[in-house]
Scaffold this active site. Structure first.
Site, PDB file in Angstrom:
ATOM      1  N   SER A  19       2.989 -42.233 -64.222  1.00  0.00           N
ATOM      2  CA  SER A  19       3.701 -42.417 -64.775  1.00  0.00           C
ATOM      3  C   SER A  19       3.952 -42.253 -65.473  1.00  0.00           C
ATOM      4  O   SER A  19       3.603 -40.524 -65.340  1.00  0.00           O
ATOM      5  CB  SER A  19       2.689 -44.028 -65.272  1.00  0.00           C
ATOM      6  N   ASN A  20       5.670 -42.144 -66.184  1.00  0.00           N
ATOM      7  CA  ASN A  20       6.130 -41.226 -67.038  1.00  0.00           C
ATOM      8  C   ASN A  20       4.830 -40.818 -67.828  1.00  0.00           C
ATOM      9  O   ASN A  20       5.656 -39.783 -68.260  1.00  0.00           O
ATOM     10  CB  ASN A  20       7.039 -41.827 -67.533  1.00  0.00           C
ATOM     11  N   LEU A  79      -5.035 -40.747 -59.052  1.00  0.00           N
ATOM     12  CA  LEU A  79      -5.134 -42.218 -58.078  1.00  0.00           C
ATOM     13  C   LEU A  79      -3.882 -42.836 -58.849  1.00  0.00           C
ATOM     14  O   LEU A  79      -3.330 -43.826 -58.031  1.00  0.00           O
ATOM     15  CB  LEU A  79      -6.188 -42.864 -59.320  1.00  0.00           C
ATOM     16  N   ASP A 120      -3.313 -56.427 -72.355  1.00  0.00           N
ATOM     17  CA  ASP A 120      -2.823 -55.417 -71.963  1.00  0.00           C
ATOM     18  C   ASP A 120      -3.915 -56.727 -70.094  1.00  0.00           C
ATOM     19  O   ASP A 120      -3.837 -55.746 -69.312  1.00  0.00           O
ATOM     20  CB  ASP A 120      -2.861 -53.918 -71.592  1.00  0.00           C
TER      21      ASP A 120
END
Length: 870
Positions: free
Chosen positions: A236-237, A233, A366
């Site tokens: 990210s890092n 999906l 967030d």
């Protein structure tokens, strides 16, 4: 946050910048100040320091190279150990210059390919590689590190190894893009793949000393966990997010991965710590509507995994796009009303869910458009609970979307209330990234929204008052009017901001722009000094001798590896030097280009043969030099030879797309730019075959376009469609119009005419998310002016450029791509807006470099002093 742009936001609050100095990267590692033996050299290279021995090794051009990784806590110690090992043995190496530069590479939104790399060591051969790994590995055993995803790990320490280039070489790949290269056994350059997965080139045999380490890597499987992965999906890092299935029940689940010591946030918390916090929070919030169920928390190898409920639907950012009426020029008032009702209800649902989260003493922390899911029944759910906190100790989250991130002064529940305030605006105008640069812009946004949507101001004002508290001094909203009497004032405001941003003391750039200026160099038209100086001069904003001297000095003596193209390199610098009257310098720069192996460049207009050919033919027409003309026609000949036939298609075949491993479409990177050179060569020679090739090139690009339900033609990228100048349909439309001007009647006329008309519809929307010339509203404006479009269409785009305008210095500036920082360059920023406005309002013709001759077939529009509004 855009993963390509986030590292360039860390160095400066106003502009994208690279960590190439202590000013931008912070204080260097202490190790960098250590004394070297006589004859050794320590030299800067971007955000690295390169350490070369006195008797420099005769290193191969490629081979097995060693990387060392480290955390922010042990980096100085790891680096010192490597220094102490390599220097006495005369081994070349390089290292990141500072802890801040390392943090930029291990942060959550950093590119995964370079994640964790602190040091690169260059062995002379395989035997030396084995020795270094064994000896240095023993010295560093036990040091923690983030895993370098491109490499194979040596044991359990911080050393990693991969086969790749030692010296920077480049080639044009199958998509026509410039890419790092290595050579195969026959000496042919092939891409040096740097995706975040360990690969060995097919002709290279893995050395025996690495085989046990590959076996250890491959031994980690999902055999012993009750889940299987079906698809990816997101990456990210910090790790991946996967769609999976519970093998015990068959239920679909989401599997979130946390990598140790990677994906760091502002508090240096890694992805594992945040994933464990998310697990605990989901258990605490269980039962609240809109909160996914948590299933499991487990280890797989060294990585932490969370299994949770899969929520079907679209993230809110996509859901808005699918419904958004301002991108559809055919949208009716009823659609605007339906959208407004839907948006207000989405905000109500999110607010109610956040209120229940607060009742349990949790700050979500967030909230933004991509952490909210809209289900098929239009109910919502929240995602991503990794920065949640207890209200008692809630502080500014270590991660956050800049369009929703609160001021540092806010704590506790006020963090979420601020994000909810931003959501009120973002639902109608998804440009809140600008609020991170200028919060007062929220008041302007509210005026824009109420002018375009039937939404009650009482819905917006509570949000505006949170973002810009009452009592904050009022500033006039920026105005951009289609009025030639106002043009000198407007031009001066833009030019003032550009000049205020100049950094003539720097070697790498003159004006701040898109981060690509650091990869391409600071000279070119798109992101370098040449494009800005051209826009200033051609619009009548004036010239600056010190800026021209900056370009002159660097263009006539370019650094090794400088790009050659029209928009990315030296041909663009030559174009502008000739335009500014420095003919001999321009010819000298072109001579540098012609001495290179230029015939092997890619085919595109941006950095390849199409752009070079246009510049050569333009210079030939100005100077009468037959050699330049011959070289320009040779470029056109090469393009014609490279053009493949259109493949036979059947209804069962998947529709071609632009990108995604397939050739790009569009004016600057696709076949349409090649068609422009072929047409220009036809003007020179009268050779009808060149027009045949131009038609074929245009058909290739049209095969990668789709007609949307509203009748607009846009380039199909598989996951989205694009209208823009660079890689979208209006750029193709410009080339189609040029073809039809030369051949108004042939077997392609009906199709090309229809495609041109449908492309023009894509330039009539009210909303474009970016302001820039290549991929934004300024490019739309330039296109409309070149077509002598209706006054109301042109005037709307002129006025609506003010939606993005921000104050800078004593003038007005514009944000670049991603809207995270200001940009002054031609492709993405203020210089491009200046050029487009000049095309509409300046008394002299204004065109894109390299396209002026073709564009001159149209008549410049004279805008009205007043006109239609939105």
């Amino acid at each position: 946050m855009d993963q390509d742009y986030q590292p360039f936001c860390m160095a400066d609050p106003s502009f994208y910048d690279a960590m190439h100095s202590e000013r931008t990267a912070g204080e260097s590692f202490r190790t960098a100040s250590r004394e070297l033996p006589e004859g050794w050299v320590l030299r800067p290279q971007d955000d690295w320091f390169v350490v070369d021995p006195a008797q420099r090794q005769e290193l191969p051009l490629q081979g097995w190279k060693i990387h060392a990784s480290a955390t922010t806590e042990n980096a100085e110690r790891v680096l010192g150990t490597i220094w102490d090992y390599c220097v006495p043995r005369g081994i070349s190496f390089k290292f990141l210059r500072s802890a801040t530069a390392l943090l930029a590479r291990v942060s959550k939104y950093a590119p995964r390919g370079g994640s964790g790399k602190l040091v690169t060591v260059y062995p002379e051969n395989e035997a030396a590689c084995e020795t270094i790994l064994a000896e240095l590995g023993a010295l560093l055993e036990g040091e923690e590190s983030p895993y370098i995803l491109t490499d194979l790990r040596w044991g359990k320490g911080p050393l990693y190894v991969r086969y790749g280039a030692f010296a920077m070489r480049y080639m044009v790949d199958e998509r026509g893009q410039l890419t790092p290269a290595i050579a195969d056994p026959d000496g042919n350059l092939v891409p040096d793949r740097r995706e975040p997965v360990f690969r060995v080139p097919p002709w290279v045999t893995l050395p025996d000393f690495l085989a046990p380490h590959l076996e250890a890597r491959n031994a980690v499987t999902m055999t012993d966990v009750p889940y299987e992965v079906e698809s990816v999906l997101h990456f990210s890092n910090g790790g991946g997010i996967y769609l999976g299935r519970d093998t015990r029940t068959g239920e679909r689940v989401v599997l979130k991965e946390g990598r140790p010591h990677a994906g760091l946030d502002a508090w240096s918390h890694d992805a594992v710590r945040r994933l464990e916090r998310e697990h605990d929070t989901l258990r605490r919030l269980a039962g609240i509507p809109g909160i996914p169920r948590v299933h499991d928390l487990f280890w797989l190898g060294e990585h932490r995994f969370l299994a949770m409920e899969y929520v079907e639907g679209d993230v809110l950012g996509k859901a808005i796009t699918l419904r958004y009426p301002m991108i559809d020029p055919t949208a009716t008032p009823e659609r605007y009303a339906e959208f407004s009702e839907w948006a207000v209800d989405i905000h109500r649902q999110v607010s109610e869910t956040i209120a229940q989260v607060h009742e349990r003493g949790v700050v979500y922390g967030d909230l933004h458009l991509f952490n909210i899911v809209v289900r098929p029944d239009d109910t919502i759910a929240l995602l991503d609970f990794e920065v949640t906190s207890n209200v008692e100790d809630a502080h500014r989250p270590g991660l956050g979307n800049p369009g929703f991130a609160p001021p540092r002064s806010l704590t506790g529940f006020d963090i979420d209330l601020y994000s909810l305030a931003c959501l009120r605006l973002a639902l109608f105008l998804p440009m809140t990234n600008l609020l991170g640069l200028h919060r007062v812009k929220a008041r302007h946004f509210a005026d824009i929204i109420t002018a375009n949507f039937p939404v009650d101001r009482a819905f917006l004002d509570p949000g505006v008052d949170v973002i810009v508290p009452p009592g904050t001094p009022s500033l006039p909203h920026p105005r951009i009017e289609p009025d030639r009497d106002e043009w000198p004032r407007l031009r001066d405001e833009l030019a003032s901001a550009i000049r205020a941003s100049a950094t003539p003391e720097r070697d790498d750039r003159l004006f701040p722009g898109d981060p690509r200026q650091f990869a391409e160099g600071g000279l070119g038209l798109a992101h370098g000094a040449a494009g800005v100086l051209y826009a200033l001069d051609v619009t009548g904003a004036g010239r600056e001798p010190q800026y021209e001297e900056w370009l002159l000095r660097r263009a006539v003596d370019p650094p090794s590896g400088s790009r050659l193209g029209l928009y990315d390199g030296l041909h663009g610098a030559a174009f502008v030097l000739e335009h500014l009257g420095h003919r001999q310098a321009a010819l000298d720069v072109v001579d540098i280009c012609l001495r290179e192996d230029w015939e092997k460049l890619g085919s595109d207009l941006y950095g390849g043969l199409a752009g070079m050919g246009l510049n050569l033919l333009e210079l030939a027409s100005r100077t009468g030099d037959p050699a330049l003309r011959a070289a320009g026609l040779r470029a056109a000949e090469l393009l014609a030879d490279r053009l493949p036939d259109l493949p036979a298609a059947s209804p069962e075949d998947p529709r071609p797309i632009s990108g995604g491993g397939q050739p790009l479409a569009g004016l600057l990177r696709g076949r349409s730019g090649q068609a422009v050179l072929l047409m220009r060569a036809y003007d020179e020679t009268g050779d009808e075959a060149l027009l045949d090739h131009a038609a074929l090139a245009l058909r290739h690009d049209l095969s990668r376009c789709v007609v949307r339900d509203n009748g607009t033609l846009e380039v199909n990228e598989g996951w989205r469609t694009m209208p823009y100048l660079d890689g979208g349909s209006i750029g193709i439309g410009m080339a189609l119009d040029e073809y039809l001007a030369r051949r108004p009647a042939d077997e392609h006329t009906d199709r090309f005419t229809d495609a041109s008309r449908r492309a023009s519809l894509a330039a009539r929307s009210r909303m474009y998310i970016l302001p820039g010339l290549f991929t934004g509203r300024a490019g739309i404006l330039l296109y409309l002016v070149g077509r002598s479009a209706a006054a109301e269409d042109v005037d709307r785009q002129i006025r609506n450029l003010a939606w993005h305008a921000l104050p800078y210095g004593e003038g007005m500036a514009f944000p670049g791509t991603a809207l995270l920082r200001l940009s002054m360059d031609l492709a993405t920023g203020t210089a491009g807006v200046l050029l487009a406005l000049g095309a509409a309002l300046h008394e002299e013709p204004v065109h894109l470099p390299g396209l002026a001759r073709a564009a001159s077939t149209t008549t410049q529009r004279t805008p009205a002093s007043t006109g239609a509004g939105l």
